[in-house]
Design an enzyme around this catalytic site. Sequence first.
Site, mmCIF file in Angstrom:
data_model
loop_
_atom_site.group_PDB
_atom_site.id
_atom_site.type_symbol
_atom_site.label_atom_id
_atom_site.label_comp_id
_atom_site.label_asym_id
_atom_site.label_seq_id
_atom_site.Cartn_x
_atom_site.Cartn_y
_atom_site.Cartn_z
ATOM 1 N N GLY A 59 21.498 2.259 -0.176
ATOM 2 C CA GLY A 59 21.367 0.823 -0.348
ATOM 3 C C GLY A 59 22.708 0.124 -0.275
ATOM 4 O O GLY A 59 23.321 0.012 0.779
ATOM 5 N N GLY A 60 23.199 -0.350 -1.423
ATOM 6 C CA GLY A 60 24.413 -1.150 -1.460
ATOM 7 C C GLY A 60 25.629 -0.499 -0.831
ATOM 8 O O GLY A 60 26.465 -1.187 -0.234
ATOM 9 N N GLY B 113 19.732 0.900 -7.324
ATOM 10 C CA GLY B 113 20.626 -0.187 -7.674
ATOM 11 C C GLY B 113 21.053 -0.223 -9.127
ATOM 12 O O GLY B 113 21.712 -1.177 -9.560
ATOM 13 N N GLU C 117 10.454 -1.764 -3.245
ATOM 14 C CA GLU C 117 10.564 -3.211 -3.386
ATOM 15 C C GLU C 117 9.455 -3.928 -2.628
ATOM 16 O O GLU C 117 8.995 -4.996 -3.043
ATOM 17 C CB GLU C 117 11.951 -3.665 -2.917
ATOM 18 C CG GLU C 117 13.048 -3.209 -3.863
ATOM 19 C CD GLU C 117 14.424 -3.117 -3.247
ATOM 20 O OE1 GLU C 117 15.347 -2.658 -3.953
ATOM 21 O OE2 GLU C 117 14.584 -3.476 -2.061
ATOM 22 N N GLU D 114 12.769 7.874 -3.347
ATOM 23 C CA GLU D 114 13.616 6.932 -4.072
ATOM 24 C C GLU D 114 13.003 6.637 -5.439
ATOM 25 O O GLU D 114 12.083 5.815 -5.555
ATOM 26 C CB GLU D 114 13.747 5.619 -3.292
ATOM 27 C CG GLU D 114 14.540 5.737 -2.007
ATOM 28 C CD GLU D 114 15.041 4.375 -1.551
ATOM 29 O OE1 GLU D 114 16.232 4.252 -1.260
ATOM 30 O OE2 GLU D 114 14.225 3.438 -1.499
ATOM 31 N N HIS E 12 8.869 0.866 1.076
ATOM 32 C CA HIS E 12 9.942 0.847 0.084
ATOM 33 C C HIS E 12 9.395 0.302 -1.228
ATOM 34 O O HIS E 12 8.515 -0.562 -1.241
ATOM 35 C CB HIS E 12 11.099 -0.022 0.588
ATOM 36 C CG HIS E 12 12.342 0.130 -0.223
ATOM 37 N ND1 HIS E 12 12.519 -0.514 -1.429
ATOM 38 C CD2 HIS E 12 13.474 0.851 -0.001
ATOM 39 C CE1 HIS E 12 13.708 -0.198 -1.917
ATOM 40 N NE2 HIS E 12 14.300 0.635 -1.072
ATOM 41 N N SER F 170 20.904 4.833 -5.757
ATOM 42 C CA SER F 170 22.288 4.831 -6.248
ATOM 43 C C SER F 170 23.122 5.963 -5.657
ATOM 44 O O SER F 170 23.931 6.583 -6.349
ATOM 45 C CB SER F 170 22.327 4.876 -7.782
ATOM 46 O OG SER F 170 21.768 3.693 -8.327
ATOM 47 N N TRP G 214 20.278 -2.327 4.333
ATOM 48 C CA TRP G 214 21.045 -3.491 3.881
ATOM 49 C C TRP G 214 20.218 -4.445 3.025
ATOM 50 O O TRP G 214 20.767 -5.351 2.406
ATOM 51 C CB TRP G 214 21.613 -4.236 5.093
ATOM 52 C CG TRP G 214 22.805 -3.581 5.707
ATOM 53 C CD1 TRP G 214 23.199 -2.282 5.564
ATOM 54 C CD2 TRP G 214 23.770 -4.194 6.563
ATOM 55 N NE1 TRP G 214 24.345 -2.032 6.288
ATOM 56 C CE2 TRP G 214 24.715 -3.205 6.915
ATOM 57 C CE3 TRP G 214 23.912 -5.469 7.090
ATOM 58 C CZ2 TRP G 214 25.803 -3.455 7.752
ATOM 59 C CZ3 TRP G 214 24.995 -5.732 7.928
ATOM 60 C CH2 TRP G 214 25.926 -4.739 8.246
ATOM 61 N N LYS G 215 18.917 -4.262 3.026
ATOM 62 C CA LYS G 215 18.031 -5.143 2.261
ATOM 63 C C LYS G 215 18.281 -6.609 2.662
ATOM 64 O O LYS G 215 18.590 -6.883 3.809
ATOM 65 C CB LYS G 215 18.191 -4.889 0.767
ATOM 66 C CG LYS G 215 18.001 -3.410 0.396
ATOM 67 C CD LYS G 215 17.943 -3.164 -1.073
ATOM 68 C CE LYS G 215 17.757 -1.680 -1.338
ATOM 69 N NZ LYS G 215 17.577 -1.376 -2.774
#
Length: 255
Positions: free
Chosen positions: A238-239, A177, A103, A171, A101, A217, A15-16
């Site tokens: 992710g999203g 994203g 990020e 990833e 990750h 994605s 969910w970040k």
Amino acid sequence: MADITRPRPLVAGNWKMNGLRAALAELPRFAEGYDAALRAKVDLLVCPPATLLYLASAVFIGTRIATGGQDCHAAAAGAHTGDLSAEMLADAGAAAVIVGHSERRADHGETDAVVRAKAEAAWRAGLTAIVCVGETQAEREAGRTLAVVRRQLRGSVPEAATPANLVVAYEPVWAIGTGLTPTVADVAEVHGMIRSELRKLVGKAAAPAVRILYGGSVKPGNAAELMAVADVDGALVGGASLTAADFLGIAGTYR
């Protein structure tokens, strides 16, 4: 020699930095959609923000949907303001934790050595470490994808790795994203290399049982094609993991 079957798939949701308490209202829909037929085919894991981890874990009691953290500190406790230890995540109900990750590597300067220490911390607390690897767009365009991912894998996965305590997630940074995804051939090439490296890291007998997830994605519309690729044992989403419809749509490719 007996045929080696693919490991049981895992679809994990990251969910970040998304989700307030109101987002918990969506979780019963995750549980409702994870019916007996789907439970027989695939494992589900949801990694909400730390503020929601305990509550999400409580909602999922008895559903067989696991929860996880998005990061942890290498130490078990101490003067590390704002950080969370793997033991704290386990105490809040987590079964796994994402480490390394892209990020975290980009925003917080995490090196392979830092990621390795966090994976070891996860194991110390009894958690599964989901170790992330992946190349940037510049690295891909320079033809360095395999070299970069290989270096990250060798530097980030501790020696004590086993199929029970390790999941690897590939990833590609440029696909996260953005709506862009590598070709099926590209994914197969990287996952095949990861599987080959795992033979050196965990042994030839154990390597086929380590789950390698694809992330970047992933959505219901492309999940079936991606999940069918050799050495892809699920997805790190992710999203699309924020809603039950999309998340279960991805997991449903295993029905």
